[in-house]
Structures are given as C-alpha cells and as structure tokens.
Design an enzyme around this catalytic site. Sequence first.
Site, short mmCIF file in Angstrom:
data_model
loop_
_atom_site.label_atom_id
_atom_site.label_comp_id
_atom_site.label_asym_id
_atom_site.label_seq_id
_atom_site.Cartn_x
_atom_site.Cartn_y
_atom_site.Cartn_z
N ILE A 1 0.77 -1.35 -0.03
CA ILE A 1 -0.08 0.11 -0.07
C ILE A 1 0.70 0.91 0.08
O ILE A 1 2.00 1.30 0.61
CB ILE A 1 -0.94 0.13 1.05
CG1 ILE A 1 -1.85 1.02 1.04
CG2 ILE A 1 -0.29 -0.19 2.53
CD1 ILE A 1 -3.02 1.04 2.27
N CYS A 2 0.16 2.36 -0.66
CA CYS A 2 0.94 3.55 -0.52
C CYS A 2 2.29 3.53 -1.19
O CYS A 2 2.47 3.24 -2.48
CB CYS A 2 1.35 4.16 1.04
SG CYS A 2 1.71 5.79 1.26
N ALA A 3 3.36 4.02 -0.81
CA ALA A 3 4.68 3.93 -1.51
C ALA A 3 5.41 2.62 -1.49
O ALA A 3 6.32 2.44 -1.98
CB ALA A 3 5.70 4.97 -0.91
#
Length: 181
Positions: A101-103
Amino acid sequence: MKTVLVPLADGCEELEAVAITDILTRAGATLITAGLHTGPIKASRGLTMVPDTTLAQVQDDLFDLIVLPGGLPGAIHLAEDPILHAMLQSQDLHNRTLAAICAAPQALAVAGLLTNRTLTCYPGALDAFDCQWTNTGGAVEVDRNLITGRGPGVAVDFALELVDQLYGPEKRAQVADELAI
C-alpha cells in the site's frame, strides 16, 4: 489458519501498519510483524512499534501473504532490503499473495515484480522506477497474486480486501460488520 508477514521499517505509515495488523488478526490470521533490524521501530509520525521478530529470523518461512505498509521513509527502507527482495521474489515464484500500500510498491519494483502488472499506489511513488505497470489510480487493485492500495486513506478497505483474498467474501463481510462499516 493463514499466515501473514508484515515487515516493518523505520518510517512506516502507522495508520496502514495498524489497520493491516488489526483487521487481519480480527479475521483469524496468524500474523507476524518483522523488523528490518532488532528492537523497536519508529514510524513516520513518531509512534514506536515493537515487531515480533526480525526479517532475518523468518526469511526461510513460508507465508500465505506478505503485506507491506507504506509511508516514507519506510517504503525506501523496505526497497533497500535484500532479504525482503528475496522473500518477495520467492513469494511470487510460488504464486503466493503479495500486497503493498501507498509507497510500498517501491520494494516490489526493486525486486523486479511489477512488470506487466496492474496496480495502484500513492501518486508519484513509482515515477522514478523503470518498470512497465499500469496504475489504475483506484483505491484498491487486485492483479492475480498482487493486491495494492493507494494510501493511508484506504487502509481499512485495503485490509478488508486482504481478508477477502485470504478467506473469502463472507469473512470480509463479518469483519466489516464488526467494524460497523
């Protein structure tokens, strides 16, 4: 019982790490958090987290799911870890589920696992990486054995999708009901 590994690095996003571990535990998974080093880690907003073990101590274990919380610089630390690269590559080779998730998809990119994949991530997180992938920009994306989420704002939905992929839609609905979603 499903086994899940959540690697934790200094600078990880607290909201993502906590939502992932909490919701998968509610679903009944055997969850192991593993730091990149011994001792506590300091998350991106200053929360101190104490992993169950280190990545080195579980590098030869098999997991039904390896899920990477994002955040910066946590995702960079994950992307730089050679033990994690090998674990992610083995997980993919054996067609076991990977999630980020995210970066955190940065670690998948460095491990060479994003070619010809459809995913989502934090806007701009993969701009510097040379891999051929399609970014849907959606909240959560599933492409075969890869599950990705856009960022901290979708952490609960992302974690519920992990439950769905591991246990099915009935367990997802049960956990969502317990959360009053």
